[in-house]
Design an enzyme around this catalytic site. Structure first.
Site, PDB file in Angstrom:
ATOM      1  N   ASP A  69      -4.307  72.453  49.084  1.00  0.00           N
ATOM      2  CA  ASP A  69      -4.075  73.359  47.967  1.00  0.00           C
ATOM      3  C   ASP A  69      -2.866  72.846  47.178  1.00  0.00           C
ATOM      4  O   ASP A  69      -2.180  71.911  47.597  1.00  0.00           O
ATOM      5  CB  ASP A  69      -3.862  74.796  48.477  1.00  0.00           C
ATOM      6  CG  ASP A  69      -4.290  75.842  47.458  1.00  0.00           C
ATOM      7  OD1 ASP A  69      -4.211  75.561  46.246  1.00  0.00           O
ATOM      8  OD2 ASP A  69      -4.690  76.946  47.860  1.00  0.00           O
ATOM      9  N   GLU A  94      -3.035  85.678  43.152  1.00  0.00           N
ATOM     10  CA  GLU A  94      -2.346  85.233  44.357  1.00  0.00           C
ATOM     11  C   GLU A  94      -1.235  86.201  44.784  1.00  0.00           C
ATOM     12  O   GLU A  94      -1.411  87.406  44.742  1.00  0.00           O
ATOM     13  CB  GLU A  94      -1.860  83.779  44.169  1.00  0.00           C
ATOM     14  CG  GLU A  94      -3.025  82.816  43.972  1.00  0.00           C
ATOM     15  CD  GLU A  94      -2.643  81.361  44.036  1.00  0.00           C
ATOM     16  OE1 GLU A  94      -2.040  80.931  45.034  1.00  0.00           O
ATOM     17  OE2 GLU A  94      -2.984  80.616  43.086  1.00  0.00           O
TER      18      GLU A  94
END
Length: 535
Positions: free
Chosen positions: A211, A417
């Site tokens: 990521d 997020e």
């Protein structure tokens, strides 16, 4: 895209680079692209074929900008709606998440049976897909983003892993490692799960990508021992590393670790082989540059109609009338005067949510092309029906106007997020006040625009009807299609609707299961074109 690609082709070996983009609900970073509902809404459709068609449309729009790789689908099984990424998850139920891996053949094309389990991309109208975030990202403690997932082996393999089995079988090209930890081990450094299970046991032949700055976060604080982070992640099985800024530092450290034989050359060869395998399967060597003939696919009418269909099918009707004999929906198109109220009625950015043009999403109507719910209502009602919009009407305004009925659209502002982690899940102000003001005076339908269920139990008795619209995206017309009876409601909750936060985590099948609306709930209506309402 073409500039970057030409740069890579001019190097000694002439190997085309691969460029990926977060196209998670359509090509959502690009102005005028079609914005589809977020996954939380698509789960409510129970329609894998719809999701596959959305994948195919998204692939065309991504390719229209010359990009060959999308970081989708998110196959997380969100077990706690306090998680800021909950709307990226199709459901709390792994079976629905498994169904929705149909996005992969939508994006990539159907894998031929003889190639099952091998990375596969069917030509230059398709893109490489990415199953993420491996594994257990939806099961973190208290839903805290990037936190620890503490889980038994049985729950890991029965809840969080099944969608990856489907993804690999469908030829997914790449898998992204999760920021989160699994039973105390950071996933970016988890050799048994990345190499032992995914590559060796499942036979995954694509590449594992980190990521964004994911390897930095192996240590705390992030980047505090970067040499260790590089070593641990590469040895664990990460093949491609997302280093958005200081790539020279990464290359220097990795080269040094290989020269010192801390990382064996065989591990580098494995990573390179996997990356090249995916690039060959994508046809990048034959067709590295953008195909300009696809430009008209971006935000095209056909894709907007598909998004509108997805909105219609994703809406979940939670209440219709204060009693069985007093059904409010569908609303009549012909009424004297309809009040539309609330922060989310005329705000395209709120409707689309996070991951839309900007990472955290935006407010307002100028971010991209689309139809707000208010605009859709105005375009749907009879020309003689007066639609009055007031974001936060007071009781004097309501009483003096003699409205036939009201449509209240409220919900969460956009987030993505960690910024979306939420410990209380209350309906943000002024939502409660608008519901109270409007619904005590006139017949009202309340539409909640949110990335997850919110705490609304005390407001429900005041409402005549209640709709969960999730984050519908750019095509608000899909809301009006069902509201006014051109189509019936059909969506079913793919997430349990909680009463109180202290019940969490609470998922279908739990011994303490006591929801406001249970998993699978959703009232249905039939299409109706001539229904009148007494004011």
């Amino acid at each position: 895209m073409n500039k970057i690609m030409k740069g890579s082709l001019s190097t000694r070996l002439g190997i085309p680079m691969i460029y990926g983009v977060d196209a998670v609900h359509g090509h959502n970073n690009v102005y005028k692209a079609t914005i589809f509902p977020h996954n939380v809404g698509l789960g409510a459709t129970r329609d894998p074929n719809l999701v596959k068609r959305i994948g195919a449309a998204t692939a065309l729009e991504v390719r229209a900008t010359g990009i060959p790789y999308a970081f989708a689908p998110c196959t997380a099984v969100c077990r706690d709606p306090r998680w800021g990424r909950c709307y990226e998850s199709y459901s709390e139920d792994y079976k629905i998440v498994q169904m929705m891996t149909e996005l992969i053949p939508g994006l990539q094309g159907d894998v031929p049976s003889k190639l099952k389990g091998t990375p596969f991309v069917a030509g230059k109208t398709k893109v490489a897909a990415c199953a993420k975030h491996y594994v257990g990202d939806g099961g973190t403690v208290r839903g805290i983003n990037e936190n620890h997932t503490i889980v038994s082996s049985e729950d890991l393999y029965s809840i969080h892993m099944p969608a990856y089995l489907d993804s690999v079988a469908k030829g997914v090209s790449t898998v992204m490692a999760s920021y989160s930890s699994l039973n105390g081990v950071k996933m970016h450094a988890n050799y048994p799960m990345l190499t032992g299970y995914l590559k060796n046991k499942l036979g995954f032949r694509g590449f594992i990508i980190s990521d964004w700055q994911g390897i930095d976060r192996i240590t705390y604080p992030p980047h505090s021992n970067y040499t260790y982070s590089v070593q641990a992640s590469i040895l664990a099985g990460v093949d491609m590393v997302m280093v958005p800024y200081n790539y020279t530092e990464f290359i220097g450290i990795l080269t040094d670790l290989v020269n010192k034989k801390v990382i064996p050359m065989s591990r580098i060869d494995d990573a390179v082989t996997r990356i090249l395998r995916v690039k060959f399967s994508m046809g990048l060597f034959e067709n590295p540059l953008a195909d300009n003939s696809l430009a008209d696919k971006l935000g095209c009418q056909e894709h907007r109609e598909l998004a509108r269909e997805a909105v219609r099918k994703s809406l979940v009707l939670l209440k219709n009338g204060k009693s069985a004999g007093e059904l409010l929906l569908p609303l009549p198109k012909k009424a004297a005067k309809i009040l539309v109220a609330g922060t989310h009625a005329d705000n395209l950015g709120y409707q689309c949510g996070g991951w839309t043009i900007a990472w955290q999403g935006l407010s307002g109507n100028n971010l991209t092309a689309g139809t707000t719910i208010l605009k859709a209502i105005k375009e749907t009602v009879d020309p003689t029906t007066k639609v009055v919009f007031k974001e936060h009407p007071d009781s004097g305004f309501i009483k003096s106007n003699h409205f036939s009925c009201a449509i209240v659209v409220v919900g969460e502002p956009p987030y993505a997020e960690t910024m979306g982690d939420n410990t209380n899940l209350t309906l943000p102000d002024p939502g409660p006040a608008v519901i109270k003001n409007v619904c005590r005076s006139i017949k009202c339908v309340v539409i909640i625009v949110s990335g997850r269920p919110l705490v609304i139990e005390k407001y429900v008795p005041k409402m005549d009807a209640l709709i969960a619209a999730w984050l519908p995206g750019s095509e608000g017309q899909g809301v009006a299609d069902v509201l006014f009876g051109d189509y019936g409601f059909s969506g079913k909750l793919a997430r349990t609707w909680l009463k109180r936060v202290d019940q969490l985590p609470m998922n279908v099948g739990d011994s303490h299961y006591d929801p406001l609306f249970p998993f699978g709930f959703g009232l249905e209506t039939k299409p109706s074109h001539d229904k009148r309402i007494e004011s």
